[in-house]
Design a protein around this motif. Sequence first.
Motif, PDB file in Angstrom:
ATOM      1  N   ARG A 203       0.845  -1.186   0.000  1.00 56.51           N
ATOM      2  CA  ARG A 203       0.000   0.000   0.000  1.00 56.51           C
ATOM      3  C   ARG A 203       0.880   1.236   0.000  1.00 56.51           C
ATOM      4  N   ILE A 204       0.301   2.309  -0.487  1.00 54.49           N
ATOM      5  CA  ILE A 204       0.940   3.623  -0.471  1.00 54.49           C
ATOM      6  C   ILE A 204       0.050   4.505   0.382  1.00 54.49           C
ATOM      7  N   VAL A 205       0.659   5.244   1.321  1.00 58.61           N
ATOM      8  CA  VAL A 205      -0.099   6.197   2.131  1.00 58.61           C
ATOM      9  C   VAL A 205       0.608   7.541   2.021  1.00 58.61           C
ATOM     10  N   LYS A 206      -0.134   8.558   1.613  1.00 57.86           N
ATOM     11  CA  LYS A 206       0.396   9.911   1.448  1.00 57.86           C
ATOM     12  C   LYS A 206      -0.502  10.849   2.242  1.00 57.86           C
ATOM     13  N   VAL A 207       0.069  11.566   3.220  1.00 61.54           N
ATOM     14  CA  VAL A 207      -0.694  12.525   4.017  1.00 61.54           C
ATOM     15  C   VAL A 207      -0.310  13.927   3.566  1.00 61.54           C
TER      16      VAL A 207
ATOM     17  N   ARG B  81     -15.757  13.857   3.489  1.00 62.31           N
ATOM     18  CA  ARG B  81     -15.170  12.847   4.363  1.00 62.31           C
ATOM     19  C   ARG B  81     -14.343  11.807   3.605  1.00 62.31           C
ATOM     20  N   LEU B  82     -14.948  11.186   2.588  1.00 60.07           N
ATOM     21  CA  LEU B  82     -14.286  10.073   1.899  1.00 60.07           C
ATOM     22  C   LEU B  82     -14.737   9.974   0.451  1.00 60.07           C
TER      23      LEU B  82
ATOM     24  N   GLN C 145      -7.315  -5.655 -16.841  1.00 59.24           N
ATOM     25  CA  GLN C 145      -6.165  -5.588 -15.945  1.00 59.24           C
ATOM     26  C   GLN C 145      -6.610  -5.402 -14.492  1.00 59.24           C
ATOM     27  N   ALA C 146      -5.714  -5.747 -13.595  1.00 53.68           N
ATOM     28  CA  ALA C 146      -5.987  -5.705 -12.151  1.00 53.68           C
ATOM     29  C   ALA C 146      -6.350  -4.291 -11.684  1.00 53.68           C
ATOM     30  N   THR C 147      -7.089  -4.229 -10.569  1.00 51.42           N
ATOM     31  CA  THR C 147      -7.460  -2.933 -10.009  1.00 51.42           C
ATOM     32  C   THR C 147      -6.846  -2.740  -8.624  1.00 51.42           C
ATOM     33  N   MET C 148      -6.585  -1.471  -8.310  1.00 50.72           N
ATOM     34  CA  MET C 148      -6.130  -1.051  -6.993  1.00 50.72           C
ATOM     35  C   MET C 148      -7.186  -0.084  -6.449  1.00 50.72           C
ATOM     36  N   LEU C 149      -7.295  -0.024  -5.130  1.00 47.86           N
ATOM     37  CA  LEU C 149      -8.248   0.862  -4.469  1.00 47.86           C
ATOM     38  C   LEU C 149      -7.535   2.138  -4.034  1.00 47.86           C
ATOM     39  N   VAL C 150      -8.108   3.282  -4.399  1.00 49.21           N
ATOM     40  CA  VAL C 150      -7.589   4.588  -3.985  1.00 49.21           C
ATOM     41  C   VAL C 150      -8.632   5.231  -3.081  1.00 49.21           C
ATOM     42  N   GLU C 151      -8.189   5.699  -1.918  1.00 48.73           N
ATOM     43  CA  GLU C 151      -9.083   6.386  -0.977  1.00 48.73           C
ATOM     44  C   GLU C 151      -8.527   7.760  -0.666  1.00 48.73           C
TER      45      GLU C 151
ATOM     46  N   THR D  59      -5.611  12.275   3.513  1.00 49.14           N
ATOM     47  CA  THR D  59      -4.824  11.042   3.490  1.00 49.14           C
ATOM     48  C   THR D  59      -5.218  10.268   2.240  1.00 49.14           C
ATOM     49  N   ILE D  60      -4.236  10.077   1.377  1.00 49.29           N
ATOM     50  CA  ILE D  60      -4.436   9.317   0.132  1.00 49.29           C
ATOM     51  C   ILE D  60      -3.829   7.936   0.364  1.00 49.29           C
ATOM     52  N   THR D  61      -4.647   6.901   0.188  1.00 48.26           N
ATOM     53  CA  THR D  61      -4.165   5.531   0.347  1.00 48.26           C
ATOM     54  C   THR D  61      -4.473   4.762  -0.929  1.00 48.26           C
ATOM     55  N   GLU D  62      -3.472   4.089  -1.454  1.00 47.95           N
ATOM     56  CA  GLU D  62      -3.682   3.189  -2.587  1.00 47.95           C
ATOM     57  C   GLU D  62      -3.269   1.805  -2.134  1.00 47.95           C
ATOM     58  N   SER D  63      -4.168   0.833  -2.289  1.00 45.03           N
ATOM     59  CA  SER D  63      -3.899  -0.525  -1.815  1.00 45.03           C
ATOM     60  C   SER D  63      -4.335  -1.546  -2.860  1.00 45.03           C
ATOM     61  N   GLY D  64      -3.895  -2.790  -2.634  1.00 38.00           N
ATOM     62  CA  GLY D  64      -4.279  -3.881  -3.523  1.00 38.00           C
ATOM     63  C   GLY D  64      -3.168  -4.350  -4.440  1.00 38.00           C
TER      64      GLY D  64
END
Length: 147
Positions: free
Chosen positions: A4-8, A71-72, A91-97, A110-115
Amino acid sequence: MKNRIVKVVALKAPISRVWRAISDYKEFGQWFRVDLDGPFEPGALSTGKMTFPGYEHYPWRATIERMEPERLMSFSWHDFDERSGLDVAEQATMLVEFRLEPTAEGTRLTITESGFEVLPDPRRLEVLRDNTEGWNIQAEQLIAYVE
């Protein structure tokens, strides 16, 4: 292994301004540098093409997952590996929040990309590295856009 990537990001802008920049497809397109075909709506497919220099041939394909005002906002977007020979939709997917919190100075985003675990090695490491750099660039563009 990190999957995962987390960027604040600290933004000197009210939460309502930041929300508009990430949830309105036209505003999102301006700072993210993507030409989108239509509005973001939960459950909807978002399509378009990147306009970021050097990536203009990349398609944008994402499913909007959640939109909770001020909020989200989240979406699942497709990895685009040109070498795979597969259509982007296959192609595969990743989740971005994008999570927003008010602060005394404005907004904490807070940006989070996971998967990433769905990607095979060495592709996983390549995408993690590239997307980490990409989120650093996108965060700077968003700061400049809302401030």
